[in-house]
Design an enzyme around this catalytic site. Sequence first.
Site, PDB file in Angstrom:
ATOM      1  CD  GLU A   1      -3.935  -5.753   3.148  1.00 51.36           C
ATOM      2  OE1 GLU A   1      -4.772  -5.027   3.726  1.00 51.36           O
ATOM      3  OE2 GLU A   1      -2.711  -5.548   3.196  1.00 51.36           O
TER       4      GLU A   1
ATOM      5  CD  GLU B   1      -3.132  -0.957   2.131  1.00 43.68           C
ATOM      6  OE1 GLU B   1      -3.037  -0.144   3.078  1.00 43.68           O
ATOM      7  OE2 GLU B   1      -4.126  -1.684   1.970  1.00 43.68           O
TER       8      GLU B   1
HETATM    9  O1  AHR Z   1      -5.301  -5.696   7.037  1.00 42.02           O
HETATM   10  C1  AHR Z   1      -5.128  -4.569   7.846  1.00 42.02           C
HETATM   11  C2  AHR Z   1      -4.373  -3.467   7.135  1.00 42.02           C
HETATM   12  O2  AHR Z   1      -5.173  -2.980   6.092  1.00 42.02           O
HETATM   13  C3  AHR Z   1      -3.084  -3.819   6.463  1.00 42.02           C
HETATM   14  O3  AHR Z   1      -1.987  -3.796   7.321  1.00 42.02           O
HETATM   15  C4  AHR Z   1      -2.946  -2.771   5.411  1.00 42.02           C
HETATM   16  O4  AHR Z   1      -2.204  -3.207   4.299  1.00 42.02           O
HETATM   17  C5  AHR Z   1      -4.364  -2.386   5.092  1.00 42.02           C
HETATM   18  O5  AHR Z   1      -4.545  -1.022   5.094  1.00 42.02           O
END
Ligand code: AHR
Length: 498
Positions: A292, A173
Site C-alpha cells: 500500500e 495491518e
Molecule cells: O487503503 C486504505 C486503507 O489504508 C486500507 O484499508 C488499510 O490497509 C490502510 O490503513
Amino acid sequence: MHFAALTVDPAFRVGEVDPRLYGSFVEHLGRCVYDGIHEPGHAEADEHGFRRDVAALTRELGVPIVRYPGGNFVSGYHWEDGIGPVAERPTRIDLAWRSIEPNHVGVDEFQRWAGSVGAESMMAVNLGTRGIDAARNLVEYCNHPSGTYWSDRRRANGAAEPHGIKVWCLGNEMDGPWQIGHKTALEYGRLAAEAGKAMRLVDPSIELVACGSSGRGMPTFGSWEATVLGETYDVADYVSLHAYYQERDGDRGSFLASAVDMDAFIEAVIATADHVRAAGRHRKRINLSFDEWNVWYQSDFAGEENLPIQRTPRLIEDVYSVTDAVVVGNLLISLLKHADRVRIGCQAQLVNVIGLIMTEPGGPAWRQSSYHPFALTSRHGRGTVLRTEPTGPTYETAVHGEVPVLDAVAVHGDEGVVLFAVNRDQERELTLDVDARSLPELAVAEHVTLADDDPDAVNTAAAPDRVAPRRLDPPKVDGGRVQAVLPPLSWNMIRLTR
Ligand code: AHR
C-alpha cells in the site's frame, strides 16, 4: 542556472525489475468495487456488470497484479459470503468502513475481472476475526483442482479451472489499533506462521506476505518486524510495508521529498529482515512487498468511527494535483531504486478511493493526474535497474532535513535506457547532464515531462485531460553525453534508444 549530473552505466546494476512492482489494490471500500470497477446497468457494463471503460483504463495503466479484497475490510470479511448465486448472498455490515456490503462481487468475480485486465490477483486472508481454517479453505477453494469440498464448490460456481492465485497476504495491518482483531506482534506472528503453514500444505507453490508495520511512524515499527519475522521466517516470503504521504501545513518542499522517507523506510525494513536472517542462521532472504502506497490527504478523513453506516459511500476520494502526481512518480523511483529487494508494490487504490482512475455512476471514467507517471513508469520501466549516483544542488526541509533537488533512477531494457527523474525545485529549471558514454549506441533521446504552470491543477469529469504528460524538444545526444532541462516541480522520463 541549476545543474545536476548523473551517470548511466550497465555495470551499476541494482537488480531486475519484478513487473509486480507495478501492482495496484482494489478494496471493498467506498466506491472502489461498487460504482467503481463494477456497475451493472451502466452503459459500459459487460455481462457480469464490470465497466468496460474502467477495465480499458486499467489495461492501459499496466498493473500486472492487484491486491484484493482489503485492506482493513479483510479483517472482518467472510469470503464464503461472496461465492455462489448472487441473489442468495448475505448483506452484511462491514465494520472497517462502517458500510453495507452486498457481496455482489466476491473472489470468483474478482478473479474473472483481474484476468480481463491482464492482472493476477494477490489475495489477502482474514487474520483479524478469523484464522487458520478460513484461510486454508480459501486456498483450497481457489487453487485446488477438484475432488474436495471447497474445490468442487468453486467448480459448481462456474470456475472449472483453479484460479491459481500465487501471492497471499497473511492479514492486513495487524499492528494497527484500528484493525478489527488488532494483535500484538507475538500474537500475530504465531497466527500468521500457523495459517501460512496450513495454506502452504494445501498449495506448496504459493508465496506468502507477512504483515509488517502499517507505517514507519507506528510506535512498534522495527520491533514489530523483528518479532513477526522471528515467528514467520520459515513460512513467509515477503514482509509488507505501507506508506501514505500528504502535504501538511503548506510545506510543499517537505512533501516533494516524500520519497526520501520511503527510501529510509525500505532500507530500515531490509536491515531488520536481514538482522532476523543473521540471528536465526537462515539461508533465504525475506523480500519486501510495498503493498500500500500513495499520496492520501488523511487529515481530511473524519475517521471510520464517525461514519454513518451507508451503502456505496463516497469515501476518501482525493483529487490529485500536478504536485501530487510528481510525488507519486518520485515514490515509484524510490521503489525502483530498491528493486533488488522490493519485489511487489501495490499503489493504493485503483479506482475512486485515493484512486488513479475516477468514475461517476452512469457517467464517465477518467485518469487522475497521478495515473500518468504510473502508466509511463509501468510501460517503460522494465528491465535492469541501474544506480545513477546523481550529484547536484540540495535544499533544506522541515521534515526530512537537507535533501537533493534531483531524484533519479535508470532502467536498462530491450529498447535502451529509460531515466526517471524528478526536479523538486518549485521555482527553477534543473539542467541535467547525463553521462551515458558506456552505451554509445544509444543516440536518440526523447523527453516526456509532467509539469504545469499551475502545480495545483487537477483533472475532473468536466476537464479529464487538464493534466497530462507532454513531450519536450528531444535533448541532443553528443558522444554519449545528453543534456536535458527539467522544468520546475516536474516528473520526467528521458528515453535513450538506438
Ligand atoms: O487503503 C486504505 C486503507 O489504508 C486500507 O484499508 C488499510 O490497509 C490502510 O490503513
